[in-house]
Scaffold this motif. Structure first.
Motif, mmCIF file in Angstrom:
data_model
loop_
_atom_site.group_PDB
_atom_site.id
_atom_site.type_symbol
_atom_site.label_atom_id
_atom_site.label_comp_id
_atom_site.label_asym_id
_atom_site.label_seq_id
_atom_site.Cartn_x
_atom_site.Cartn_y
_atom_site.Cartn_z
ATOM 1 N N THR A 1 0.832 -1.203 0.000
ATOM 2 C CA THR A 1 0.000 0.000 0.000
ATOM 3 C C THR A 1 0.868 1.254 0.000
ATOM 4 N N HIS A 2 2.084 1.120 0.532
ATOM 5 C CA HIS A 2 2.999 2.251 0.630
ATOM 6 C C HIS A 2 4.414 1.775 0.330
ATOM 7 N N ASP B 1 -2.572 2.481 -7.166
ATOM 8 C CA ASP B 1 -3.147 2.791 -5.857
ATOM 9 C C ASP B 1 -2.099 2.847 -4.742
ATOM 10 N N CYS B 2 -0.864 2.499 -5.056
ATOM 11 C CA CYS B 2 0.205 2.479 -4.058
ATOM 12 C C CYS B 2 0.758 3.887 -3.867
ATOM 13 N N TRP B 3 0.986 4.270 -2.599
ATOM 14 C CA TRP B 3 1.596 5.558 -2.282
ATOM 15 C C TRP B 3 3.112 5.421 -2.280
ATOM 16 N N PHE C 1 6.446 7.324 -0.946
ATOM 17 C CA PHE C 1 7.052 8.364 -0.111
ATOM 18 C C PHE C 1 8.495 8.533 -0.580
ATOM 19 N N ALA D 1 3.460 13.160 -9.834
ATOM 20 C CA ALA D 1 2.243 13.373 -9.054
ATOM 21 C C ALA D 1 1.191 14.070 -9.912
ATOM 22 N N LYS E 1 0.429 8.629 -6.772
ATOM 23 C CA LYS E 1 0.177 8.950 -5.366
ATOM 24 C C LYS E 1 1.525 9.077 -4.677
ATOM 25 N N CYS E 2 1.893 10.290 -4.325
ATOM 26 C CA CYS E 2 3.262 10.532 -3.892
ATOM 27 C C CYS E 2 3.327 11.655 -2.880
ATOM 28 N N THR F 1 -2.368 9.127 5.198
ATOM 29 C CA THR F 1 -2.376 9.336 3.749
ATOM 30 C C THR F 1 -3.776 9.545 3.182
ATOM 31 N N THR F 2 -4.787 8.954 3.789
ATOM 32 C CA THR F 2 -6.143 9.146 3.273
ATOM 33 C C THR F 2 -6.593 10.593 3.405
ATOM 34 N N SER G 1 -2.042 14.094 -2.749
ATOM 35 C CA SER G 1 -0.903 13.582 -3.486
ATOM 36 C C SER G 1 -0.098 14.739 -4.065
#
Length: 326
Positions: free
Chosen positions: A67-68, A109-111, A113, A158, A163-164, A230-231, A235
């Motif tokens: 997910t991240h 869908d993956c964030w 960082f 982004a 998603k960043c 994150t929600t 982004s």
């Protein structure tokens, strides 16, 4: 965050990565899946993975479905980037760009960082005021310019849907950091003096520069906190990770010597006397505190004290000394 995350840590075998896992477990408990990777694992629990091999990273992403992803990969010390600029460009800019583009295709869908650096502000910090995330990037060396390039690439991606988050940590230190950095380097000299391995004289360079220091455990906690939020985040957002206060090298050294309770003299070594290109740099952390609720848990004196104890243990000397800071 309602569901437990699956967090893929790239470059997790270094100084920050060792503290990040502790922070992630503290934040999410044992239910979170934490996949720690490094190019050459020494820990049986780590996965061998090189960010430069985008296909290998893609295979791990497809298999583990994180997910991240936290990208800690990079050259730790600016001097090493000067020695190998091609590697700095690859690790700090080119490979992260490929990673982001792969995620857009394979795991939208993956964030991601992306960990950059506060040094990318460069000359903009010369006025001495705290720099915020809207400040102009004006890097002053190969380390900072390659970090800035990777950071800007993430901003472009982004805008294309990645998603960043772009994270800009300033100086961070603590127990376990190598002597390539100023706080453990000073602490190690004091430890050797305590152990009788060095005369009670410290050789130092320029002590006038001022830096924004944060405990590495506070940095790791900031990353974990942002994952949990994150929600609620946009982004492409940028966050400085800093204390918001400057400390001079002279003040830091004086505090370490005081903590040691030793009589130590300080000699200026002409071979180390180089004027700082950046006399003072301080980060503004209002955005991070506002959006995440994070705040530092460790005082600078706590960080210095624990770093000094770590170095004294490594030097084989007694760890008794000055009183621990309250």
């Amino acid at each position: 965050m309602k569901d437990q995350p699956c967090i893929l840590v790239l470059g997790g075998g270094g100084f920050v990565g060792t503290h990040l896992r502790t922070a992630l477990v503290a934040r999410f408990g044992d239910g979170a899946r934490i996949i720690n990777t490094t190019r050459t694992p020494v820990d049986a629990g780590a996965l061998a993975l090189d960010i430069r091999d985008t296909n290998a990273v893609a295979a791990v992403v497809q298999r583990e479905k994180p997910t991240h992803i936290i990208n800690l990969v990079g050259i730790a010390a600016p001097i090493e980037a000067r020695r190998n600029p091609a590697l700095a460009w690859e690790l700090h800019a080119l490979a992260p760009d490929r990673l982001g583009r792969m995620l857009l295709q394979e795991a939208p869908d993956c964030w991601l960082f992306h960990v950059s650096s506060g040094l990318i502000y460069g000359r903009t910090a010369l006025d001495g005021k705290p720099v915020d995330e809207q400040a102009l990037l004006d890097p002053m060396d190969i380390y900072a310019v390659t970090k800035a390039a990777g950071d800007l690439a993430m901003g472009v991606l982004a805008g294309e849907g990645l998603k960043c988050l772009r994270l800009r940590p300033f100086n961070h230190t603590g127990p376990g950091q190598t002597e390539d950095f100023v706080v453990p380097a000073f602490a190690a000299q004091i430890a050797r003096i305590k152990a009788g391995l060095q005369p009670p004289v410290m050789q130092v360079g320029n002590l006038d520069a001022e830096r924004d220091f944060l405990d590495v455990r506070d940095v790791a906690a900031a990353y974990a906190t942002l994952i949990s939020r994150t929600t609620d985040l946009r982004s492409g957002s940028i966050y400085n990770i800093a204390s918001g206060h400057a400390v001079s090298m002279r003040e830091m050294l004086d505090r370490l010597i005081q903590l040691s309770a030793l009589e130590i003299s300080v000699d200026l070594d002409p071979s180390r006397q180089r004027p700082s290109d950046l006399p003072r740099i301080v980060g503004c952390v209002k955005s991070l505190m506002r959006d995440s609720g994070w705040k530092p848990a460790f005082s600078f004196d706590q960080t210095l004290h624990e770093t000094l104890l770590y170095q004294m243990t490594a030097a084989g000397g007694s760890v008794d000394g000055g009183d621990a800071p309250s």
